[in-house]
Design a protein around this motif. Sequence first.
Motif, PDB file in Angstrom:
ATOM      1  N   LEU A 123      -2.335  -3.720  -7.730  1.00 57.88           N
ATOM      2  CA  LEU A 123      -0.925  -3.581  -8.324  1.00 57.88           C
ATOM      3  C   LEU A 123      -2.368  -4.186  -9.908  1.00 57.88           C
ATOM      4  CD1 LEU A 123       0.812  -5.852  -6.817  1.00 57.88           C
ATOM      5  CD2 LEU A 123       1.262  -3.336  -7.346  1.00 57.88           C
ATOM      6  N   ILE A 124      -3.466  -5.007 -10.080  1.00 53.22           N
ATOM      7  CA  ILE A 124      -3.742  -5.534 -11.339  1.00 53.22           C
ATOM      8  C   ILE A 124      -4.804  -4.270 -11.732  1.00 53.22           C
ATOM      9  CG2 ILE A 124      -5.064  -6.862 -11.916  1.00 53.22           C
ATOM     10  CD1 ILE A 124      -3.666  -8.933 -10.821  1.00 53.22           C
TER      11      ILE A 124
ATOM     12  N   LEU B  90      -3.107  -9.960   2.779  1.00 55.34           N
ATOM     13  CA  LEU B  90      -2.171  -9.164   2.065  1.00 55.34           C
ATOM     14  C   LEU B  90      -2.401  -9.742   0.742  1.00 55.34           C
ATOM     15  CD1 LEU B  90       1.444  -8.856   1.374  1.00 55.34           C
ATOM     16  CD2 LEU B  90       1.821 -10.854   2.493  1.00 55.34           C
ATOM     17  N   LEU B  91      -2.394 -10.605   0.666  1.00 56.83           N
ATOM     18  CA  LEU B  91      -2.974 -11.368  -1.097  1.00 56.83           C
ATOM     19  C   LEU B  91      -4.250 -10.915  -1.822  1.00 56.83           C
ATOM     20  CD1 LEU B  91      -2.469 -16.100   0.201  1.00 56.83           C
ATOM     21  CD2 LEU B  91      -0.493 -13.620  -0.842  1.00 56.83           C
ATOM     22  N   ALA B  92      -5.173 -10.823  -1.550  1.00 52.44           N
ATOM     23  CA  ALA B  92      -6.245  -9.628  -1.855  1.00 52.44           C
ATOM     24  C   ALA B  92      -6.131  -8.802  -2.028  1.00 52.44           C
ATOM     25  CB  ALA B  92      -6.995 -10.652  -1.152  1.00 52.44           C
ATOM     26  N   GLY B  93      -4.825  -8.012  -0.661  1.00 55.73           N
ATOM     27  CA  GLY B  93      -5.023  -6.213  -1.583  1.00 55.73           C
ATOM     28  C   GLY B  93      -3.379  -6.433  -2.678  1.00 55.73           C
ATOM     29  N   ALA B  94      -2.739  -7.445  -2.447  1.00 56.81           N
ATOM     30  CA  ALA B  94      -1.681  -6.728  -3.440  1.00 56.81           C
ATOM     31  C   ALA B  94      -2.283  -7.336  -5.020  1.00 56.81           C
ATOM     32  CB  ALA B  94      -0.496  -7.791  -3.384  1.00 56.81           C
ATOM     33  N   LEU B  95      -3.300  -7.914  -4.912  1.00 59.29           N
ATOM     34  CA  LEU B  95      -3.371  -8.411  -6.365  1.00 59.29           C
ATOM     35  C   LEU B  95      -4.638  -7.393  -6.600  1.00 59.29           C
ATOM     36  CD1 LEU B  95      -4.137 -12.436  -5.927  1.00 59.29           C
ATOM     37  CD2 LEU B  95      -2.531 -11.648  -7.165  1.00 59.29           C
ATOM     38  N   LEU B  96      -5.624  -6.800  -6.648  1.00 57.65           N
ATOM     39  CA  LEU B  96      -6.048  -5.647  -6.784  1.00 57.65           C
ATOM     40  C   LEU B  96      -5.535  -4.528  -6.102  1.00 57.65           C
ATOM     41  CD1 LEU B  96      -9.175  -6.069  -3.632  1.00 57.65           C
ATOM     42  CD2 LEU B  96      -9.928  -6.236  -6.196  1.00 57.65           C
TER      43      LEU B  96
ATOM     44  N   TRP C  42      -9.391  -1.097  -2.964  1.00 57.03           N
ATOM     45  CA  TRP C  42      -8.978  -2.150  -2.661  1.00 57.03           C
ATOM     46  C   TRP C  42      -8.504  -2.866  -1.200  1.00 57.03           C
ATOM     47  CZ3 TRP C  42     -12.248  -3.253  -5.523  1.00 57.03           C
ATOM     48  CH2 TRP C  42     -12.745  -2.802  -6.841  1.00 57.03           C
ATOM     49  N   GLY C  43      -7.872  -1.531  -0.902  1.00 51.15           N
ATOM     50  CA  GLY C  43      -7.188  -1.936   0.464  1.00 51.15           C
ATOM     51  C   GLY C  43      -8.051  -2.851   1.580  1.00 51.15           C
ATOM     52  N   LEU C  44      -9.178  -2.326   1.504  1.00 54.91           N
ATOM     53  CA  LEU C  44     -10.082  -1.935   2.135  1.00 54.91           C
ATOM     54  C   LEU C  44     -10.991  -3.435   2.358  1.00 54.91           C
ATOM     55  CD1 LEU C  44     -11.153   2.109   2.908  1.00 54.91           C
ATOM     56  CD2 LEU C  44     -10.544   0.129   4.779  1.00 54.91           C
ATOM     57  N   LEU C  45     -11.115  -3.404   1.080  1.00 57.22           N
ATOM     58  CA  LEU C  45     -11.799  -4.949   0.465  1.00 57.22           C
ATOM     59  C   LEU C  45     -11.602  -6.513   1.354  1.00 57.22           C
ATOM     60  CD1 LEU C  45     -14.568  -5.681  -1.274  1.00 57.22           C
ATOM     61  CD2 LEU C  45     -13.232  -5.310  -3.105  1.00 57.22           C
TER      62      LEU C  45
ATOM     63  N   MET D 193       0.627  -1.158  -0.254  1.00 55.52           N
ATOM     64  CA  MET D 193      -0.028   0.232   0.464  1.00 55.52           C
ATOM     65  C   MET D 193       1.152   1.036  -0.131  1.00 55.52           C
ATOM     66  SD  MET D 193      -3.090  -1.329   0.059  1.00 55.52           S
ATOM     67  CE  MET D 193      -3.372  -2.813  -0.448  1.00 55.52           C
ATOM     68  N   GLY D 194       2.443   1.086   0.995  1.00 56.86           N
ATOM     69  CA  GLY D 194       2.684   1.535   0.596  1.00 56.86           C
ATOM     70  C   GLY D 194       3.484   2.496  -0.275  1.00 56.86           C
ATOM     71  N   TRP D 195       3.643   1.969  -0.773  1.00 58.06           N
ATOM     72  CA  TRP D 195       4.961   1.893  -2.363  1.00 58.06           C
ATOM     73  C   TRP D 195       3.305   1.827  -3.736  1.00 58.06           C
ATOM     74  CZ3 TRP D 195       9.067  -2.618  -3.750  1.00 58.06           C
ATOM     75  CH2 TRP D 195      10.118  -2.197  -2.075  1.00 58.06           C
ATOM     76  N   THR D 196       2.600   1.650  -3.828  1.00 55.52           N
ATOM     77  CA  THR D 196       1.633   2.084  -4.930  1.00 55.52           C
ATOM     78  C   THR D 196       0.867   3.018  -4.133  1.00 55.52           C
ATOM     79  OG1 THR D 196      -0.242   0.117  -4.442  1.00 55.52           O
ATOM     80  CG2 THR D 196       1.588  -0.768  -5.481  1.00 55.52           C
ATOM     81  N   LEU D 197       0.263   3.214  -3.140  1.00 53.19           N
ATOM     82  CA  LEU D 197      -0.632   4.307  -2.951  1.00 53.19           C
ATOM     83  C   LEU D 197      -0.189   6.032  -2.737  1.00 53.19           C
ATOM     84  CD1 LEU D 197      -3.744   2.801  -0.104  1.00 53.19           C
ATOM     85  CD2 LEU D 197      -3.343   2.601  -3.090  1.00 53.19           C
ATOM     86  N   SER D 198      -0.622   6.709  -3.622  1.00 56.11           N
ATOM     87  CA  SER D 198      -0.532   8.241  -3.361  1.00 56.11           C
ATOM     88  C   SER D 198      -0.316   8.423  -2.012  1.00 56.11           C
ATOM     89  CB  SER D 198      -1.541   8.994  -3.664  1.00 56.11           C
ATOM     90  OG  SER D 198      -2.745   8.996  -3.026  1.00 56.11           O
ATOM     91  N   GLU D 199       0.697   9.834  -1.334  1.00 59.31           N
ATOM     92  CA  GLU D 199       0.107   9.552   0.153  1.00 59.31           C
ATOM     93  C   GLU D 199      -1.784  10.186   0.431  1.00 59.31           C
ATOM     94  OE1 GLU D 199       2.483  12.930   0.903  1.00 59.31           O
ATOM     95  OE2 GLU D 199       4.326  12.137  -0.167  1.00 59.31           O
ATOM     96  N   GLU D 200      -1.823  11.028  -0.444  1.00 60.43           N
ATOM     97  CA  GLU D 200      -3.452  11.101  -0.068  1.00 60.43           C
ATOM     98  C   GLU D 200      -4.685   9.632   0.124  1.00 60.43           C
ATOM     99  OE1 GLU D 200      -1.860  14.793  -2.266  1.00 60.43           O
ATOM    100  OE2 GLU D 200      -1.374  12.601  -2.598  1.00 60.43           O
ATOM    101  N   GLN D 201      -4.325   9.431  -1.146  1.00 59.55           N
ATOM    102  CA  GLN D 201      -4.666   8.019  -0.566  1.00 59.55           C
ATOM    103  C   GLN D 201      -4.318   7.288   0.314  1.00 59.55           C
ATOM    104  OE1 GLN D 201      -7.246   5.600  -2.537  1.00 59.55           O
ATOM    105  NE2 GLN D 201      -7.700   7.853  -4.147  1.00 59.55           N
TER     106      GLN D 201
END
Length: 391
Positions: free
Chosen positions: A157-158, A149-155, A165-168, A18-26
Motif C-alpha cells: 500500500l505504501i 499481513l501487517l508487513a505485506g499491507a504496509l509494503l 513485497w508480498g514475498l518479503l 493482495m487480491g485488491w491491490t495486485l494485478s492478475e499477473e502479479q
Amino acid sequence: MAATQVANGSNLLFQMVMGWTLSEEQYGDLASMLGLVLVLATPMDAVRTAVAHYAARLRAENRAAEIRGLVIRWLGGMTAVSLPILLMSLAWSGPLAVFFNIPGRLPVILTGCILAGSFYLPVFSGALQGVQSFTWMAISQHSWGVVRLLAGALLVLILAPRAEWGLLAQGAGVVVSAALGWVGVGAVLGAARSAPPVRLGGIPRYLGYSLLILGGFAVLMNADILMVKRFFPRAEAGLFARAATIGRSVVFISMPVALAMFPKVASAGEVTAGSRRTLRHSFLLAGLVILVAAGGVCLWPSLPLLILFRDSHPTPDMIRLVRQITAAMSPLGLGYLALHFELAQHRFRQAFVLVACAAVYVAAVILRHQTFQQVVAALAVSAGVAVLLLL
C-alpha cells in the motif's frame, strides 16, 4: 483450533490486500511462488512429525530432559538442508524465473530465502507438539500469518503493488515465527539445559518415509497452481490461483484437529482402545468442520470472491471453477487426518498410496492441460482415490 482461526483470518486479510491491490499477473506470480514454498516446505512437515513423534515418546517414558538434545540435533540437520537451497536459488534464479513465466529474478531469490528459513520452523513446532505445549506451539506456528499481513499491507500500500513485497512479508513472518519457536522451546524445556543430545534408533527411517508420504500430500494439495502457471498464460493462471486459494482454505481449516490428535496417539505401532476412540472423535470433528466450510463455499461462491478479490460480478465460469476446486480439495482434509494417524502410529506402508496418486495426478495434467477443468478433474480423481484408500 482457536489460534489457527486467527491465522486463517490473517491469511484471509492478506489475500484480500493482495487480491485488491495486485494485478492478475502479479497475483499469479505471488501465488505461484507461495505455492512453490508450500510444495517444497510441506514435505518438511515430516520433520515436525518426526520430532513430535519422538518427543511424545520421550515424554511418555519420563525422558523429557533429553528432548532439548533432540531439538539441537535437528536444528543442525536443517542448516545442512537450508544452506544449499539458498545457494541454488541464487544461482538458478534466472532459469527458474523463465520456467515459471515470471519477469525478473527477485521473486525467485526471495522464495529461496523463505524456503531456507521455513525448514527450521517444524523443529520448534514438533518439539512443542510432542510435549503437548499447544499454547507455545500455536504462538510460534501461527504468528507468521499476523506478521505477514501487517508487513505485506504496509509494503504494497505504501511502496508499490508488486508480488515481491508480498514475498518479503512472508519472509518477515518466517523470521518472527522461528524466533518465537526458539523462545517457546526454551520456556518449556528450561529445566533440561544440561541434557546431552539424544540418540534414538529409527529416526532416519522415520524421516525418510515421512518425507515421501508428506511429499505426495503436498503435490496433491499445492501443485495445481504451479502446473497451471507453467501451462497457461499469466492472466489465466492468476484467475485460477484465486479459485484455488478459496478451495485450499477448506483443508487448512481442518488441519488443527490432526495436529492435536498426533501426540495423543503416538506409539511404536500399538493401536489401543484409547487411540481408536481419539481417532473417531477426530474424524467427527474434522468432518464437521470440512462439511460446514465446503458447504458454505459451494452455496455462496461469490462471497469469498467478493471478500478476497473485490470481484463483485464473477463470471459463471469463475463461480463454477471455485465450486469444482473446493469439491476436489475437500476430501484432503480427512486424508490429512488419516495420514497423521498412520505416522503417529509408526506405520508407513498404507500411507504410500499418496505418493502413487500424486504421481498419477502430475502425469495426467502433463498429458492433458488444455482447460482448467482437466486439471481439476485430475486432482479430484487422484485425491479422491488416495483418501478412500487411506480411510
